[in-house]
Design a protein around this motif. Structure first.
Motif, PDB file in Angstrom:
ATOM      1  N   SER A 195       0.825  -1.210   0.000  1.00  0.00           N
ATOM      2  CA  SER A 195       0.000   0.000   0.000  1.00  0.00           C
ATOM      3  C   SER A 195       0.859   1.260   0.000  1.00  0.00           C
ATOM      4  N   THR A 196       2.070   1.143   0.528  1.00  0.00           N
ATOM      5  CA  THR A 196       2.960   2.303   0.440  1.00  0.00           C
ATOM      6  C   THR A 196       3.295   2.592  -1.021  1.00  0.00           C
ATOM      7  N   TYR A 197       3.554   1.515  -1.745  1.00  0.00           N
ATOM      8  CA  TYR A 197       3.855   1.707  -3.169  1.00  0.00           C
ATOM      9  C   TYR A 197       2.642   2.303  -3.898  1.00  0.00           C
ATOM     10  N   ASP A 198       1.464   1.773  -3.598  1.00  0.00           N
ATOM     11  CA  ASP A 198       0.250   2.289  -4.239  1.00  0.00           C
ATOM     12  C   ASP A 198       0.072   3.778  -3.977  1.00  0.00           C
ATOM     13  N   TRP A 253       5.422   7.304   7.863  1.00  0.00           N
ATOM     14  CA  TRP A 253       5.479   6.049   8.602  1.00  0.00           C
ATOM     15  C   TRP A 253       4.830   6.172   9.971  1.00  0.00           C
ATOM     16  N   GLN A 254       4.993   7.331  10.587  1.00  0.00           N
ATOM     17  CA  GLN A 254       4.337   7.527  11.890  1.00  0.00           C
ATOM     18  C   GLN A 254       2.824   7.448  11.722  1.00  0.00           C
ATOM     19  N   THR A 255       2.319   8.097  10.680  1.00  0.00           N
ATOM     20  CA  THR A 255       0.875   8.040  10.431  1.00  0.00           C
ATOM     21  C   THR A 255       0.455   6.597  10.191  1.00  0.00           C
ATOM     22  N   MET A 256       1.216   5.909   9.373  1.00  0.00           N
ATOM     23  CA  MET A 256       0.899   4.522   9.042  1.00  0.00           C
ATOM     24  C   MET A 256       0.803   3.677  10.310  1.00  0.00           C
ATOM     25  N   GLN A 316      -6.951  10.956   6.209  1.00  0.00           N
ATOM     26  CA  GLN A 316      -6.223  10.721   7.462  1.00  0.00           C
ATOM     27  C   GLN A 316      -4.717  10.876   7.283  1.00  0.00           C
ATOM     28  N   PHE A 317      -4.236  10.500   6.086  1.00  0.00           N
ATOM     29  CA  PHE A 317      -2.806  10.714   5.810  1.00  0.00           C
ATOM     30  C   PHE A 317      -2.514  12.207   5.790  1.00  0.00           C
ATOM     31  N   GLU A 318      -3.446  12.920   5.154  1.00  0.00           N
ATOM     32  CA  GLU A 318      -3.251  14.376   5.078  1.00  0.00           C
ATOM     33  C   GLU A 318      -3.312  14.988   6.470  1.00  0.00           C
ATOM     34  N   ALA A 319      -4.263  14.485   7.284  1.00  0.00           N
ATOM     35  CA  ALA A 319      -4.379  15.005   8.646  1.00  0.00           C
ATOM     36  C   ALA A 319      -3.082  14.754   9.412  1.00  0.00           C
ATOM     37  N   GLY A 320      -2.552  13.532   9.233  1.00  0.00           N
ATOM     38  CA  GLY A 320      -1.296  13.187   9.897  1.00  0.00           C
ATOM     39  C   GLY A 320      -0.196  14.152   9.475  1.00  0.00           C
ATOM     40  N   ASP A 321      -0.196  14.403   8.204  1.00  0.00           N
ATOM     41  CA  ASP A 321       0.786  15.313   7.633  1.00  0.00           C
ATOM     42  C   ASP A 321       0.674  16.680   8.285  1.00  0.00           C
ATOM     43  N   ALA A 322      -0.574  17.159   8.399  1.00  0.00           N
ATOM     44  CA  ALA A 322      -0.817  18.481   8.968  1.00  0.00           C
ATOM     45  C   ALA A 322      -0.347  18.536  10.418  1.00  0.00           C
ATOM     46  N   LEU A 323      -0.472  17.368  11.121  1.00  0.00           N
ATOM     47  CA  LEU A 323      -0.052  17.332  12.529  1.00  0.00           C
ATOM     48  C   LEU A 323       1.464  17.216  12.655  1.00  0.00           C
ATOM     49  N   HIS A 361       0.834   4.579  13.669  1.00  0.00           N
ATOM     50  CA  HIS A 361       0.025   4.973  14.824  1.00  0.00           C
ATOM     51  C   HIS A 361      -1.421   5.299  14.493  1.00  0.00           C
ATOM     52  N   VAL A 362      -1.687   5.649  13.237  1.00  0.00           N
ATOM     53  CA  VAL A 362      -3.052   6.059  12.907  1.00  0.00           C
ATOM     54  C   VAL A 362      -3.763   5.023  12.018  1.00  0.00           C
ATOM     55  N   ILE A 363      -3.104   4.675  10.934  1.00  0.00           N
ATOM     56  CA  ILE A 363      -3.794   3.853   9.932  1.00  0.00           C
ATOM     57  C   ILE A 363      -3.903   2.384  10.373  1.00  0.00           C
ATOM     58  N   LEU A 364      -2.747   1.785  10.703  1.00  0.00           N
ATOM     59  CA  LEU A 364      -2.763   0.343  10.984  1.00  0.00           C
ATOM     60  C   LEU A 364      -3.717  -0.055  12.120  1.00  0.00           C
ATOM     61  N   PRO A 365      -3.748   0.664  13.239  1.00  0.00           N
ATOM     62  CA  PRO A 365      -4.685   0.253  14.295  1.00  0.00           C
ATOM     63  C   PRO A 365      -6.129   0.237  13.819  1.00  0.00           C
ATOM     64  N   GLN A 366      -6.518   1.223  13.015  1.00  0.00           N
ATOM     65  CA  GLN A 366      -7.900   1.248  12.517  1.00  0.00           C
ATOM     66  C   GLN A 366      -8.116   0.127  11.510  1.00  0.00           C
ATOM     67  N   ALA A 367      -7.130  -0.048  10.634  1.00  0.00           N
ATOM     68  CA  ALA A 367      -7.247  -1.091   9.615  1.00  0.00           C
ATOM     69  C   ALA A 367      -7.414  -2.442  10.305  1.00  0.00           C
ATOM     70  N   PHE A 368      -6.590  -2.667  11.324  1.00  0.00           N
ATOM     71  CA  PHE A 368      -6.616  -3.944  12.038  1.00  0.00           C
ATOM     72  C   PHE A 368      -8.016  -4.217  12.593  1.00  0.00           C
ATOM     73  N   LYS A 369      -8.594  -3.182  13.211  1.00  0.00           N
ATOM     74  CA  LYS A 369      -9.924  -3.339  13.801  1.00  0.00           C
ATOM     75  C   LYS A 369     -10.942  -3.715  12.714  1.00  0.00           C
ATOM     76  N   ASN A 370     -10.846  -3.038  11.584  1.00  0.00           N
ATOM     77  CA  ASN A 370     -11.814  -3.292  10.510  1.00  0.00           C
ATOM     78  C   ASN A 370     -11.732  -4.703   9.946  1.00  0.00           C
ATOM     79  N   VAL A 371     -10.514  -5.239   9.925  1.00  0.00           N
ATOM     80  CA  VAL A 371     -10.370  -6.537   9.252  1.00  0.00           C
ATOM     81  C   VAL A 371     -10.345  -7.710  10.228  1.00  0.00           C
ATOM     82  N   LEU A 372     -10.534  -7.430  11.507  1.00  0.00           N
ATOM     83  CA  LEU A 372     -10.439  -8.505  12.496  1.00  0.00           C
ATOM     84  C   LEU A 372     -11.314  -9.720  12.155  1.00  0.00           C
ATOM     85  N   PRO A 373     -12.586  -9.520  11.771  1.00  0.00           N
ATOM     86  CA  PRO A 373     -13.385 -10.711  11.428  1.00  0.00           C
ATOM     87  C   PRO A 373     -12.772 -11.508  10.278  1.00  0.00           C
ATOM     88  N   ALA A 374     -12.282 -10.802   9.263  1.00  0.00           N
ATOM     89  CA  ALA A 374     -11.685 -11.512   8.122  1.00  0.00           C
ATOM     90  C   ALA A 374     -10.416 -12.237   8.552  1.00  0.00           C
TER      91      ALA A 374
END
Ligand code: ARG
Length: 495
Positions: A319-322, A407-410, A395-402, A412-425
């Motif tokens: 996804s970083t490449y994308d 990588w920090q955004t990825m 959210q990436f942009e928000a991270g940027d603004a902060l 601390h922000v993105i991965l925890p949410q992503a993980f929660k969303n995909v837990l059932p899968a």
């Protein structure tokens, strides 16, 4: 970060390499015998120990060499493979000397004569080999000369469903008993034992189909060991010791079963209790199940861990490449990994890792963890990637603004949410993985499924061992589902 990822990758590669070059084949102080212990009286299990004519011969030779005997028990059709790939020193498994096999391994002088025989149900219209050609359903053990004979002389159509291969002769005979086959073809001595044990339902026809000889198989390079074994066999024959070995093992093979076939006429409940007793209590057979269960849990756990690590890495790279166009090379590499792993069956990957990539690694559990981990990683990667993609770009942009880096955004922000969303899968993937490990028996690893198979081949009872194994998998999956439910609720509460 790039450097860290590389570091992790290299670590993994190193791990593989280390276990690949671990033990340089089997020199040292052991003699490794590979066999398939479902072939009484040549090799069979007695109180969980592998015994039999072949075992006695090799044990005698090992003793003379001053070496410790190590036995690998596997499916008959991979016995010769163990010699070719150097996983064992000698193969003794009632192996018939054939021209085809001579191309791959060398043989000692023969130690037994043998023949293929026909087993049929009592009152069967089949009286000889000619009758077999009349559209009969015939069973044999896979990879054996019985199969070769049937294929060449009786059922020449390669796709005919009439010729059926079974993992062990006993299972074929079981199929015969319950009417799923019309005949079974197998080697004479096992046929004698099996027809005695099942005398009420099965008879052996007197006419042999072939004439064969058994010998011990070794690597073509092991000429010294072969010469030594030749003298051992000659000596055992001459002293009459071989005859004694044959006699005592034939007696033992028949005795091992006797206890089981006595009772039967009681009520259903009594029958159930008897079956339970013979499948799990007698001979402490429950220990197979318990040992197999532990192996299955161990393999599943470490494979899940490896899968998560791999999956996260691959998903983040892709996804970083994308998103940024960075990590192009790594991302390509990951695509190849995904394509290959998702495009080939897990059991084939397991066999390739065991027989080719980690050829000299004897630790089967490690091999299985690596194989299932690598396999699962590919699926986990796509699950996580879909999670990452589901997070709003903003959210990436928000991270940027902060003032956070990508990588920090990825992290601390993105991965925890992503993980929660995909837990059932993800949970689903782990459930699949636990059950997928049931193919471990292909590399002769005694996992839970294999434990059931072993009991089945000893007690000739399909119901109890299979039900027990199924119930344990079900319990494991239910437990995992429960754990995941808790995790999901925790994460929700933290929202
Ligand atoms: N003699 C036959 C063959 O070489 C069958 C041997 C099967 N042996 C066994 N341990 N299951 O093909």
């Amino acid at each position: 970060m790039k450097a860290k990822l590389f570091f992790l990758f290299s670590l993994l590669l190193l791990l593989c390499a280390l276990c690949g070059c671990g033990k340089e084949a089997k020199e040292g102080n052991t003699l490794t015998l590979v066999t398939s212990a479902h072939f009484p009286p040549y090799e069979f299990l007695d109180r969980q120990k592998i015994v039999g004519i072949d075992v006695d011969i090799i044990r005698y030779a090992a003793k003379k060499l001053g070496k410790e005997l190590v036995i690998i028990d596997t499916k008959f059709d991979s016995v010769i493979g163990h010699i070719v790939t150097g996983k064992a020193d000698v193969a003794a498994s009632g192996i018939t000397v054939t021209e085809e096999r001579k191309k791959r391994v060398s043989f000692t002088i023969p130690y037994s004569r043998a023949a293929q025989m026909i087993l049929v149900p009592r009152n069967s219209p089949i009286k000889g080999s000619e009758d077999l050609k009349k559209n009969k359903r015939i069973g044999c053990q896979s990879g054996t000369t019985a199969y070769d004979y049937l294929r060449q002389h009786i059922i020449t159509d390669k796709n005919s469903p009439l010729l059926q291969q079974f993992e062990t002769p006993a299972v074929a005979v079981k199929a015969l008993k319950i009417g799923k086959l019309d005949a079974v073809v197998l080697d004479e001595q096992p046929a004698v034992v099996l027809s005695k044990i099942n005398a009420a339902d099965v008879v052996m026809l007197p006419q042999p189909l072939t004439s064969e000889e058994y010998a011990i198989a070794l690597s073509k390079n092991a000429s010294e060991l072969r010469e030594f074994l030749n003298t051992v066999i000659a000596e055992l024959k001459k002293s009459g010791e071989l005859e004694k070995i044959v006699e005592s093992n034939t007696l033992l093979a028949q005795k091992v079963r006797e206890g089981k076939n006595k009772l039967r006429v009681f009520t259903f409940l009594q029958g159930f209790a008897d079956d339970f007793h013979s499948n799990f209590i007698a001979d402490n057979r429950w220990q197979y199940i318990w040992g197999g269960f532990l192996k299955t849990v161990e393999i599943s756990f470490f494979a899940v861990m490896l899968g998560i690590v791999l999956g996260f890495m691959v998903a983040v790279i892709r996804s970083t490449y994308d998103r940024t166009g960075k990590l192009k090379f790594l991302s390509r590499l990951c695509s190849v990994y995904l394509t290959v792993i998702r495009g080939t069956p897990c059991v084939v990957q397991l066999l390739i890792i065991y027989f080719v990539i980690l050829k000299s690694c004897d630790n089967k559990v490690l091999v299985a963890c690596i194989a299932f981990g690598i396999n699962s990683g590919a699926y986990v990667a796509e699950i996580i990637r879909s999670g990452i993609m589901s997070i709003d770009k903003g959210q990436f942009e928000a991270g940027d603004a902060l003032g956070l880096t990508y990588w920090q955004t990825m992290i601390h922000v993105i991965l925890p949410q992503a993980f929660k969303n995909v837990l059932p899968a993800l949970g689903n993937e782990f459930i699949v993985l636990i059950k997928e490990t049931s193919i471990s028996g292909y590399i002769a690893l005694q996992d839970l499924t294999k434990a059931g198979d072993i009991i089945r081949s000893q007690t000739y009872d399909a119901f109890m061992p299979l039900m027990a194994v199924a119930a344990i998998y079900l319990a494991c999956v239910m437990f995992l589902t429960w754990l995941l439910g808790i995790l999901e609720r925790r994460l929700k509460r933290n929202e």
